[in-house]
Write an enzyme that holds these catalytic residues in place. Structure first.
Site, PDB file in Angstrom:
ATOM      1  N   PRO A  20       0.799  -1.224   0.000  1.00 44.10           N
ATOM      2  CA  PRO A  20       0.000   0.000   0.000  1.00 44.10           C
ATOM      3  C   PRO A  20       0.835   1.279   0.000  1.00 44.10           C
ATOM      4  O   PRO A  20       2.050   1.226   0.211  1.00 44.10           O
ATOM      5  CB  PRO A  20      -0.801  -0.102   1.306  1.00 44.10           C
ATOM      6  CG  PRO A  20      -0.635  -1.479   1.790  1.00 44.10           C
ATOM      7  CD  PRO A  20       0.581  -2.051   1.185  1.00 44.10           C
ATOM      8  N   GLY A  22       2.807   4.295   1.112  1.00 46.95           N
ATOM      9  CA  GLY A  22       3.566   4.574   2.326  1.00 46.95           C
ATOM     10  C   GLY A  22       4.114   3.330   3.019  1.00 46.95           C
ATOM     11  O   GLY A  22       4.712   3.443   4.092  1.00 46.95           O
ATOM     12  N   SER A  26       9.558   2.427  -1.888  1.00 49.24           N
ATOM     13  CA  SER A  26      10.682   3.200  -2.454  1.00 49.24           C
ATOM     14  C   SER A  26      11.907   3.064  -1.565  1.00 49.24           C
ATOM     15  O   SER A  26      13.027   2.903  -2.065  1.00 49.24           O
ATOM     16  CB  SER A  26      10.334   4.688  -2.580  1.00 49.24           C
ATOM     17  OG  SER A  26       9.152   4.824  -3.306  1.00 49.24           O
ATOM     18  N   ASP A  89       9.984  -0.255  -7.830  1.00 46.05           N
ATOM     19  CA  ASP A  89       9.287   0.099  -6.589  1.00 46.05           C
ATOM     20  C   ASP A  89       7.768  -0.035  -6.584  1.00 46.05           C
ATOM     21  O   ASP A  89       7.134   0.343  -5.600  1.00 46.05           O
ATOM     22  CB  ASP A  89       9.749   1.448  -6.066  1.00 46.05           C
ATOM     23  CG  ASP A  89       8.923   2.613  -6.525  1.00 46.05           C
ATOM     24  OD1 ASP A  89       8.183   2.495  -7.497  1.00 46.05           O
ATOM     25  OD2 ASP A  89       9.028   3.664  -5.875  1.00 46.05           O
ATOM     26  N   ARG A  90       7.160  -0.546  -7.609  1.00 49.37           N
ATOM     27  CA  ARG A  90       5.762  -1.024  -7.489  1.00 49.37           C
ATOM     28  C   ARG A  90       5.463  -1.905  -8.690  1.00 49.37           C
ATOM     29  O   ARG A  90       5.840  -1.581  -9.813  1.00 49.37           O
ATOM     30  CB  ARG A  90       4.751   0.118  -7.442  1.00 49.37           C
ATOM     31  CG  ARG A  90       3.321  -0.417  -7.404  1.00 49.37           C
ATOM     32  CD  ARG A  90       2.236   0.615  -7.249  1.00 49.37           C
ATOM     33  NE  ARG A  90       1.648   0.611  -5.933  1.00 49.37           N
ATOM     34  CZ  ARG A  90       1.484   1.701  -5.183  1.00 49.37           C
ATOM     35  NH1 ARG A  90       1.894   2.867  -5.609  1.00 49.37           N
ATOM     36  NH2 ARG A  90       0.907   1.614  -4.017  1.00 49.37           N
ATOM     37  N   ILE A 152       2.337   8.027   5.545  1.00 52.67           N
ATOM     38  CA  ILE A 152       1.861   8.995   4.539  1.00 52.67           C
ATOM     39  C   ILE A 152       2.042  10.409   5.098  1.00 52.67           C
ATOM     40  O   ILE A 152       2.496  11.325   4.405  1.00 52.67           O
ATOM     41  CB  ILE A 152       0.384   8.710   4.170  1.00 52.67           C
ATOM     42  CG1 ILE A 152       0.284   7.428   3.335  1.00 52.67           C
ATOM     43  CG2 ILE A 152      -0.230   9.892   3.403  1.00 52.67           C
ATOM     44  CD1 ILE A 152      -1.128   6.910   3.103  1.00 52.67           C
ATOM     45  N   LYS A 153       1.708  10.535   6.396  1.00 58.17           N
ATOM     46  CA  LYS A 153       1.850  11.841   7.052  1.00 58.17           C
ATOM     47  C   LYS A 153       3.328  12.236   7.139  1.00 58.17           C
ATOM     48  O   LYS A 153       3.705  13.368   6.797  1.00 58.17           O
ATOM     49  CB  LYS A 153       1.245  11.752   8.464  1.00 58.17           C
ATOM     50  CG  LYS A 153       1.030  13.073   9.122  1.00 58.17           C
ATOM     51  CD  LYS A 153       0.197  12.852  10.370  1.00 58.17           C
ATOM     52  CE  LYS A 153       0.188  14.111  11.210  1.00 58.17           C
ATOM     53  NZ  LYS A 153      -0.409  13.861  12.519  1.00 58.17           N
TER      54      LYS A 153
HETATM   55  N1  LIG Z   1       9.941   0.156   7.580  1.00 64.03           N
HETATM   56  C1  LIG Z   1       9.866   1.456   7.826  1.00 64.03           C
HETATM   57  N2  LIG Z   1       9.968   1.921   9.074  1.00 64.03           N
HETATM   58  C2  LIG Z   1       9.855   3.230   9.343  1.00 64.03           C
HETATM   59  N3  LIG Z   1       9.636   4.190   8.418  1.00 64.03           N
HETATM   60  C3  LIG Z   1       9.522   3.799   7.159  1.00 64.03           C
HETATM   61  C4  LIG Z   1       9.618   2.417   6.794  1.00 64.03           C
HETATM   62  N4  LIG Z   1       9.449   2.323   5.459  1.00 64.03           N
HETATM   63  C5  LIG Z   1       9.246   3.589   5.022  1.00 64.03           C
HETATM   64  N5  LIG Z   1       9.309   4.476   6.026  1.00 64.03           N
HETATM   65  C6  LIG Z   1       9.074   5.927   5.908  1.00 64.03           C
HETATM   66  O1  LIG Z   1       7.710   6.058   5.487  1.00 64.03           O
HETATM   67  C7  LIG Z   1       7.582   7.029   4.452  1.00 64.03           C
HETATM   68  C8  LIG Z   1       7.043   6.370   3.187  1.00 64.03           C
HETATM   69  O2  LIG Z   1       8.025   5.458   2.684  1.00 64.03           O
HETATM   70  P1  LIG Z   1       8.174   5.162   1.128  1.00 64.03           P
HETATM   71  O3  LIG Z   1       9.377   4.291   0.958  1.00 64.03           O
HETATM   72  O4  LIG Z   1       8.122   6.438   0.334  1.00 64.03           O
HETATM   73  O5  LIG Z   1       6.830   4.318   0.869  1.00 64.03           O
HETATM   74  P2  LIG Z   1       6.112   3.858  -0.501  1.00 64.03           P
HETATM   75  O6  LIG Z   1       7.129   3.943  -1.604  1.00 64.03           O
HETATM   76  O7  LIG Z   1       5.650   2.460  -0.242  1.00 64.03           O
HETATM   77  O8  LIG Z   1       4.958   4.781  -0.701  1.00 64.03           O
HETATM   78  C9  LIG Z   1       8.964   7.643   4.276  1.00 64.03           C
HETATM   79  O9  LIG Z   1       9.013   8.808   5.095  1.00 64.03           O
HETATM   80  C10 LIG Z   1       9.919   6.572   4.818  1.00 64.03           C
HETATM   81  O10 LIG Z   1      11.107   7.127   5.357  1.00 64.03           O
HETATM   82  N1  LIG Z   2      -2.965   2.805 -10.168  1.00 62.46           N
HETATM   83  C1  LIG Z   2      -3.055   3.800  -9.276  1.00 62.46           C
HETATM   84  N2  LIG Z   2      -4.243   4.382  -9.040  1.00 62.46           N
HETATM   85  C2  LIG Z   2      -4.351   5.382  -8.142  1.00 62.46           C
HETATM   86  N3  LIG Z   2      -3.310   5.888  -7.458  1.00 62.46           N
HETATM   87  C3  LIG Z   2      -2.113   5.325  -7.682  1.00 62.46           C
HETATM   88  C4  LIG Z   2      -1.923   4.263  -8.575  1.00 62.46           C
HETATM   89  N4  LIG Z   2      -0.630   3.923  -8.559  1.00 62.46           N
HETATM   90  C5  LIG Z   2      -0.017   4.732  -7.708  1.00 62.46           C
HETATM   91  N5  LIG Z   2      -0.916   5.578  -7.176  1.00 62.46           N
HETATM   92  C6  LIG Z   2      -0.650   6.671  -6.236  1.00 62.46           C
HETATM   93  C7  LIG Z   2      -0.611   6.283  -4.796  1.00 62.46           C
HETATM   94  C8  LIG Z   2       0.345   7.280  -4.233  1.00 62.46           C
HETATM   95  O1  LIG Z   2      -0.326   8.499  -3.978  1.00 62.46           O
HETATM   96  C9  LIG Z   2       1.325   7.534  -5.368  1.00 62.46           C
HETATM   97  C10 LIG Z   2       2.607   6.762  -5.302  1.00 62.46           C
HETATM   98  O2  LIG Z   2       2.432   5.525  -4.670  1.00 62.46           O
HETATM   99  P1  LIG Z   2       3.420   5.021  -3.501  1.00 62.46           P
HETATM  100  O3  LIG Z   2       2.702   3.836  -2.931  1.00 62.46           O
HETATM  101  O4  LIG Z   2       3.608   6.124  -2.536  1.00 62.46           O
HETATM  102  O5  LIG Z   2       4.694   4.646  -4.169  1.00 62.46           O
HETATM  103  O6  LIG Z   2       0.634   7.175  -6.540  1.00 62.46           O
END
Ligand SMILES: Nc1ncnc2c1ncn2[C@@H]1O[C@H](COP(=O)(O)OP(=O)(O)O)[C@@H](O)[C@H]1O
Ligand SMILES: Nc1ncnc2c1ncn2[C@H]1C[C@H](O)[C@@H](COP(=O)(O)O)O1
Length: 225
Positions: A20, A22, A26, A89-90, A152-153
């Site tokens: 999901p 956050g 990445s 990353d996804r 997310i926050k």
């Molecule tokens: N396992 C973890 N423990 C603590 N903080 C994390 C962890 N993974 C990610 N974060 C923090 O959470 C936020 C979202 O991480 P991110 O890698 O951008 O997530 P995603 O790519 O899944 O949306 C960032 O601020 C990151 O530093």
């Molecule tokens: N397919 C998607 N539909 C709606 N929103 C999407 C989709 N793929 C990515 N997203 C959004 C969700 C997040 O706001 C950003 C990036 O995703 P993240 O999980 O933070 O890497 O894009």
């Protein structure tokens, strides 16, 4: 058998992170690519012209966003499969999850979803003479809703904030409910799950080592290291 097909089968591997918003995809992509000494591929959120529009009007922009992402992810897969152990990353499969959720809740048109889903299936089909676009390993980062909302926050992308749009809390909760069964049913490649609630692989080196050990073991098991 063409050379590229031979390489794909025996040498080239693509690892995708999933989970999901956050969850830490990445972050783990960077950590894992550095650990393996391979290339990382990111979603390109900042350069996505549709995403901010989507958050303002999901009904109008779901189809466009997913068409944009399909094109972007296919281009990335075509690059990633040229190296060994590329980390992405996804996964491309998760877009259909978002789209289906929106179609189920009448935010998107079910016909639009069907057209998108058929297109995705055609694009991902293995065809003779072409390298497979399927990943070799999918790593799912499991997080609870509380963790998801905290992260997310913490990351602070303005359009994702519940403080800006309180209805997003519901959206994120619904998304999480779609993710768990999606992961259970996923069968396009080997898969493994990481506990993203428990393991702070961003700040704790111990947690990072534990996660990388789990992944290395899985890569050995499937013959990729
Ligand atoms: N396992 C973890 N423990 C603590 N903080 C994390 C962890 N993974 C990610 N974060 C923090 O959470 C936020 C979202 O991480 P991110 O890698 O951008 O997530 P995603 O790519 O899944 O949306 C960032 O601020 C990151 O530093
Ligand atoms: N397919 C998607 N539909 C709606 N929103 C999407 C989709 N793929 C990515 N997203 C959004 C969700 C997040 O706001 C950003 C990036 O995703 P993240 O999980 O933070 O890497 O894009």
């Amino acid at each position: 058998m063409s050379n590229i097909w031979y390489l794909r089968k025996n040498v080239i591997q693509v690892i995708v992170l999933s989970g999901p918003i956050g969850a830490g995809k990445s972050s783990l992509t960077s950590i894992l690519a550095e650990h393996l000494g391979t290339q990382a591929f990111y979603e390109g959120v900042d350069s996505n012209p549709v995403l901010p529009l989507y958050y303002k009007d999901m009904k109008r922009y779901t189809f466009l966003l997913n068409t944009y992402l399909l094109n972007h992810r296919l281009a990335q897969i075509n690059q990633a499969i040229q190296d060994k152990n590329s980390v992405s990353d996804r996964s491309i499969y998760e877009d259909a999850l978002f789209f289906k959720m929106n179609a189920d809740s009448k935010v998107a048109d079910p016909t639009e979803f069907k057209i998108y889903d058929d297109l995705l299936e055609n694009m991902m089909e293995d065809t003779p003479g072409n390298p497979s676009k399927k990943p070799d390993l999918l790593i799912y980062i499991h997080v609870s809703l509380d963790t998801m909302l905290d992260r997310i926050k913490k990351r602070g992308r303005s359009f994702e904030q519940i403080s800006t749009d309180p209805s997003l809390k519901d959206y994120y909760a619904r998304l999480l409910r779609y993710y768990e069964p999606w992961y259970e049913q996923y069968d396009a490649s080997p898969k493994m799950a990481i506990n993203g609630d428990k393991l702070d692989f961003v700040s704790s080196m111990d947690a990072q080592r534990e996660v990388l050990k789990e992944i290395d073991e899985k890569l050995h098991e499937i013959g990729n290291l």
